[in-house]
Design an enzyme around this catalytic site. Structure first.
Site, PDB file in Angstrom:
ATOM      1  N   SER A 131       9.571  34.908   2.803  1.00  0.00           N
ATOM      2  CA  SER A 131       8.974  36.120   3.376  1.00  0.00           C
ATOM      3  C   SER A 131       8.402  37.043   2.319  1.00  0.00           C
ATOM      4  O   SER A 131       8.942  37.168   1.215  1.00  0.00           O
ATOM      5  CB  SER A 131      10.066  36.870   4.145  1.00  0.00           C
ATOM      6  N   GLU A 133       8.849  40.015   2.393  1.00  0.00           N
ATOM      7  CA  GLU A 133       9.902  41.002   2.149  1.00  0.00           C
ATOM      8  C   GLU A 133      10.547  40.801   0.773  1.00  0.00           C
ATOM      9  O   GLU A 133      11.158  41.713   0.228  1.00  0.00           O
ATOM     10  CB  GLU A 133      10.976  40.906   3.232  1.00  0.00           C
ATOM     11  N   TYR A 154      18.359  41.614   4.647  1.00  0.00           N
ATOM     12  CA  TYR A 154      17.512  40.489   5.082  1.00  0.00           C
ATOM     13  C   TYR A 154      16.760  39.907   3.887  1.00  0.00           C
ATOM     14  O   TYR A 154      16.764  38.687   3.657  1.00  0.00           O
ATOM     15  CB  TYR A 154      16.519  40.985   6.142  1.00  0.00           C
TER      16      TYR A 154
HETATM   17  P1  NAP Z   1      12.044  35.061  15.517  1.00  0.00           P
HETATM   18  O1  NAP Z   1      11.034  35.165  16.609  1.00  0.00           O
HETATM   19  O2  NAP Z   1      13.039  36.158  15.345  1.00  0.00           O
HETATM   20  O3  NAP Z   1      12.844  33.672  15.740  1.00  0.00           O
HETATM   21  C1  NAP Z   1      14.017  33.390  15.045  1.00  0.00           C
HETATM   22  C2  NAP Z   1      14.562  32.069  15.549  1.00  0.00           C
HETATM   23  O4  NAP Z   1      15.794  31.777  14.853  1.00  0.00           O
HETATM   24  C3  NAP Z   1      14.937  32.053  17.050  1.00  0.00           C
HETATM   25  O5  NAP Z   1      14.627  30.796  17.576  1.00  0.00           O
HETATM   26  C4  NAP Z   1      16.442  32.257  17.024  1.00  0.00           C
HETATM   27  O6  NAP Z   1      17.095  31.754  18.168  1.00  0.00           O
HETATM   28  C5  NAP Z   1      16.785  31.436  15.807  1.00  0.00           C
HETATM   29  N1  NAP Z   1      18.105  31.739  15.234  1.00  0.00           N
HETATM   30  C6  NAP Z   1      18.596  32.934  14.846  1.00  0.00           C
HETATM   31  N2  NAP Z   1      19.832  32.798  14.336  1.00  0.00           N
HETATM   32  C7  NAP Z   1      20.139  31.487  14.402  1.00  0.00           C
HETATM   33  C8  NAP Z   1      21.258  30.718  14.039  1.00  0.00           C
HETATM   34  N3  NAP Z   1      22.354  31.290  13.499  1.00  0.00           N
HETATM   35  N4  NAP Z   1      21.229  29.380  14.239  1.00  0.00           N
HETATM   36  C9  NAP Z   1      20.143  28.789  14.795  1.00  0.00           C
HETATM   37  N5  NAP Z   1      19.054  29.471  15.182  1.00  0.00           N
HETATM   38  C10 NAP Z   1      19.047  30.798  14.978  1.00  0.00           C
HETATM   39  O7  NAP Z   1      11.338  34.870  14.108  1.00  0.00           O
HETATM   40  P2  NAP Z   1       9.814  34.458  13.767  1.00  0.00           P
HETATM   41  O8  NAP Z   1       8.976  35.689  13.736  1.00  0.00           O
HETATM   42  O9  NAP Z   1       9.414  33.320  14.616  1.00  0.00           O
HETATM   43  O10 NAP Z   1       9.968  33.998  12.254  1.00  0.00           O
HETATM   44  C11 NAP Z   1      10.309  32.649  11.922  1.00  0.00           C
HETATM   45  C12 NAP Z   1      10.915  32.619  10.521  1.00  0.00           C
HETATM   46  O11 NAP Z   1       9.970  33.120   9.582  1.00  0.00           O
HETATM   47  C13 NAP Z   1      12.154  33.484  10.342  1.00  0.00           C
HETATM   48  O12 NAP Z   1      12.987  32.840   9.410  1.00  0.00           O
HETATM   49  C14 NAP Z   1      11.619  34.774   9.747  1.00  0.00           C
HETATM   50  O13 NAP Z   1      12.624  35.429   9.004  1.00  0.00           O
HETATM   51  C15 NAP Z   1      10.514  34.238   8.879  1.00  0.00           C
HETATM   52  N6  NAP Z   1       9.372  35.127   8.636  1.00  0.00           N
HETATM   53  C16 NAP Z   1       8.736  35.712   9.680  1.00  0.00           C
HETATM   54  C17 NAP Z   1       7.622  36.481   9.444  1.00  0.00           C
HETATM   55  C18 NAP Z   1       6.868  37.144  10.571  1.00  0.00           C
HETATM   56  O14 NAP Z   1       6.085  38.060  10.286  1.00  0.00           O
HETATM   57  N7  NAP Z   1       7.026  36.694  11.820  1.00  0.00           N
HETATM   58  C19 NAP Z   1       7.155  36.669   8.120  1.00  0.00           C
HETATM   59  C20 NAP Z   1       7.834  36.038   7.090  1.00  0.00           C
HETATM   60  C21 NAP Z   1       8.934  35.242   7.347  1.00  0.00           C
HETATM   61  P3  NAP Z   1      17.211  32.641  19.530  1.00  0.00           P
HETATM   62  O15 NAP Z   1      15.901  32.469  20.249  1.00  0.00           O
HETATM   63  O16 NAP Z   1      18.362  32.013  20.211  1.00  0.00           O
HETATM   64  O17 NAP Z   1      17.439  34.058  19.105  1.00  0.00           O
HETATM   65  O1  G4F Z   2       7.627  45.190  12.550  1.00  0.00           O
HETATM   66  P1  G4F Z   2       8.686  45.409  11.538  1.00  0.00           P
HETATM   67  O2  G4F Z   2      10.079  45.518  12.030  1.00  0.00           O
HETATM   68  O3  G4F Z   2       8.510  44.242  10.468  1.00  0.00           O
HETATM   69  P2  G4F Z   2       8.995  44.093   8.946  1.00  0.00           P
HETATM   70  O4  G4F Z   2      10.132  44.966   8.636  1.00  0.00           O
HETATM   71  O5  G4F Z   2       7.774  44.208   8.093  1.00  0.00           O
HETATM   72  O6  G4F Z   2       9.546  42.589   8.938  1.00  0.00           O
HETATM   73  C1  G4F Z   2       8.804  41.530   9.546  1.00  0.00           C
HETATM   74  O7  G4F Z   2       7.926  40.979   8.590  1.00  0.00           O
HETATM   75  C2  G4F Z   2       8.566  40.355   7.455  1.00  0.00           C
HETATM   76  C3  G4F Z   2       7.467  39.832   6.541  1.00  0.00           C
HETATM   77  O8  G4F Z   2       7.028  40.844   5.686  1.00  0.00           O
HETATM   78  C4  G4F Z   2       9.448  39.231   7.956  1.00  0.00           C
HETATM   79  F1  G4F Z   2      10.046  38.608   6.895  1.00  0.00           F
HETATM   80  C5  G4F Z   2      10.492  39.789   8.909  1.00  0.00           C
HETATM   81  O9  G4F Z   2      11.254  38.694   9.441  1.00  0.00           O
HETATM   82  C6  G4F Z   2       9.797  40.497  10.063  1.00  0.00           C
HETATM   83  O10 G4F Z   2       9.092  39.537  10.811  1.00  0.00           O
HETATM   84  O11 G4F Z   2       8.377  46.751  10.713  1.00  0.00           O
HETATM   85  C7  G4F Z   2       7.129  46.940  10.077  1.00  0.00           C
HETATM   86  C8  G4F Z   2       7.029  48.386   9.591  1.00  0.00           C
HETATM   87  C9  G4F Z   2       8.235  48.841   8.760  1.00  0.00           C
HETATM   88  O12 G4F Z   2       7.770  49.550   7.638  1.00  0.00           O
HETATM   89  C10 G4F Z   2       8.991  49.791   9.680  1.00  0.00           C
HETATM   90  O13 G4F Z   2       9.703  50.829   9.000  1.00  0.00           O
HETATM   91  O14 G4F Z   2       7.001  49.237  10.741  1.00  0.00           O
HETATM   92  C11 G4F Z   2       7.842  50.352  10.496  1.00  0.00           C
HETATM   93  N1  G4F Z   2       8.267  50.919  11.790  1.00  0.00           N
HETATM   94  C12 G4F Z   2       8.008  52.201  12.196  1.00  0.00           C
HETATM   95  N2  G4F Z   2       8.556  52.413  13.394  1.00  0.00           N
HETATM   96  C13 G4F Z   2       9.006  50.323  12.733  1.00  0.00           C
HETATM   97  C14 G4F Z   2       9.191  51.255  13.755  1.00  0.00           C
HETATM   98  N3  G4F Z   2       9.514  49.062  12.805  1.00  0.00           N
HETATM   99  C15 G4F Z   2      10.207  48.725  13.935  1.00  0.00           C
HETATM  100  N4  G4F Z   2      10.690  47.460  14.038  1.00  0.00           N
HETATM  101  N5  G4F Z   2      10.421  49.617  14.951  1.00  0.00           N
HETATM  102  C16 G4F Z   2       9.945  50.902  14.911  1.00  0.00           C
HETATM  103  O15 G4F Z   2      10.157  51.695  15.829  1.00  0.00           O
END
Ligand code: NAP
Ligand code: G4F
Length: 345
Positions: A131, A133, A154
């Site tokens: 990520s 992050e 995280y």
């Molecule tokens: P998501 O929608 O939150 O999906 C997470 C998945 O992990 C769900 O299927 C969840 O199952 C499963 N899970 C959680 N805990 C588990 C456990 N203990 N054992 C087995 N399965 C488990 O996340 P996403 O946005 O698709 O992201 C996919 C991956 O990329 C994650 O690792 C996330 O951290 C990473 N990532 C995401 C982003 C982004 O912007 N989306 C960016 C960088 C990295 P349930 O459906 O049962 O909850």
């Molecule tokens: O949408 P967010 O919660 O995403 P964040 O923290 O960037 O993390 C996501 O992206 C990561 C990749 O860079 C992944 F690794 C991670 O798994 C996840 O998918 O928050 C984005 C921004 C933050 O700065 C937060 O402080 O939005 C700001 N924010 C402001 N108000 C909020 C809110 N975020 C959330 N979730 N909810 C609010 O009400």
């Protein structure tokens, strides 16, 4: 020969798009699913084919990243050509509430899966969902060579996963890669991430069933791309000649305010009239700005994103408005469901 893939996190946003992609490419797809008292398959229900049918190519298996023995058993049974580790406790703010659980799934879960590959002796390629992050407080633009400075439990857990994946590549010769993905979103994005929280609220406010939207820090900058394009990049990383780590990003940053402007503006509303501040959405330590440099993925994999943050906001608003008007949606977290989404982080 039909290729077999195992996806952890198949019920999540990325897992659902990746399953679609791999099925379209002719793969047999196996997904790890957590046992829950209610069904959590909403994002992949449209892919269901009765496993008794001869043409079924998608199979789900109960399991959890906290259960190493189960992972070894499944790995040996499935014998996949490709493993995509997408499962995680993926919410940054929640990781401050549940740091230990986040370390166990988002961090240690990765080494359990890597050990399952090693101990079962399967010959497979391995993708790790790393990520942006990881960069935390290191200023943009961020590339594969930018130093990491994680700012949340995280991100610290993901940092361990990043290095243990590299270590299994170096120590055991495993074809293991890190995809360092910047934020990517879609109509299937979880409802408590900021983009979906906003677009869902736009649809509900437009329909007259919500009057306020509570948010935290509006000044953070994120590089938001479109999830279906990012899962293609994951697959491309595993088709390369050599294992390596890649950034996937659009290269353009937007603030939360910018995203609000486009989203509310798309339906003719002014967000200033509806958005309120709630400090419970602030993080104890924030990541101020993430903007990625995807040059390496473009040059070596031919990966090219086409949807920027503004286009993405419009796609997501349109989807939430349509789902609300239709009264149905093929994924569980439609705007008319999940009343707790407004109250939870
Ligand atoms: P998501 O929608 O939150 O999906 C997470 C998945 O992990 C769900 O299927 C969840 O199952 C499963 N899970 C959680 N805990 C588990 C456990 N203990 N054992 C087995 N399965 C488990 O996340 P996403 O946005 O698709 O992201 C996919 C991956 O990329 C994650 O690792 C996330 O951290 C990473 N990532 C995401 C982003 C982004 O912007 N989306 C960016 C960088 C990295 P349930 O459906 O049962 O909850
Ligand atoms: O949408 P967010 O919660 O995403 P964040 O923290 O960037 O993390 C996501 O992206 C990561 C990749 O860079 C992944 F690794 C991670 O798994 C996840 O998918 O928050 C984005 C921004 C933050 O700065 C937060 O402080 O939005 C700001 N924010 C402001 N108000 C909020 C809110 N975020 C959330 N979730 N909810 C609010 O009400």
């Amino acid at each position: 020969m039909t290729k077999r893939a195992l996806i952890t996190g198949i019920t999540g946003q990325d897992g659902s798009y990746l399953a679609e992609l791999l099925l379209a490419k002719g793969y047999e797809v196996h997904g790890l699913i957590r046992r829950a008292s209610t069904f959590n398959t909403g994002r992949i229900d449209h892919l269901f084919v009765d496993p008794h049918e001869a043409n079924a190519r998608l199979f789900l298996h109960y399991g959890d990243l906290s259960d190493g023995a189960r992972l070894v058993t499944l790995m040996a049974q499935i014998d996949p050509d490709e493993v995509y580790n997408l499962a995680a406790q993926s919410h940054v703010r929640v990781s401050f509430d549940e740091p230990e659980h986040t370390a166990d799934t988002t961090g240690t879960g990765t080494v359990r899966l890597l050990e399952a590959v090693r101990l079962s002796g399967v010959r497979t390629r391995y993708y790790q969902a790393s990520s942006s992050e990881l960069y935390g407080s290191t200023p943009p633009p961020q590339s594969e060579t930018t130093p990491f400075h994680p700012r949340s439990p995280y991100a610290a857990a993901k940092l361990y996963s990043y290095w243990i994946t590299k270590n299994y590549r170096e120590a055991y010769g495993l074809f293991a890669v890190n995809g360092i993905l910047f934020n990517h979103e879609s109509p299937r994005r979880g409802e408590t991430f900021v983009t979906r929280k906003i677009t869902r609220a736009v649809a509900r406010i437009k329909a007259g069933i919500q009057s306020e939207l509570y948010l935290g820090n509006l000044d953070a900058v994120r590089d938001w791309g479109y999830a279906p394009e990012y899962v293609l990049g994951m697959w491309q990383m595993l088709q390369a000649d050599e294992p390596d780590d890649y950034v996937l990003a659009t290269g353009t940053g937007y603030t939360i305010r910018d995203f609000l402007d486009v989203s509310f503006g798309h339906v003719g509303l002014d967000w200033n009239e509806f958005v309120r501040f709630d400090e419970r959405y602030l993080r104890p330590s924030e990541v101020d700005a993430l903007i990625g440099d995807p040059s390496k993925a473009r040059e070596r994999l031919g990966w090219e994103p086409t949807v920027d943050g503004a286009a993405l906001a419009r796609i997501m608003v349109d989807a939430d408005v349509s789902a609300l008007e239709a009264g149905t949606a093929h994924w569980v977290d439609s705007p008319q469901s999940a009343p707790w989404a407004e109250a939870l982080r």
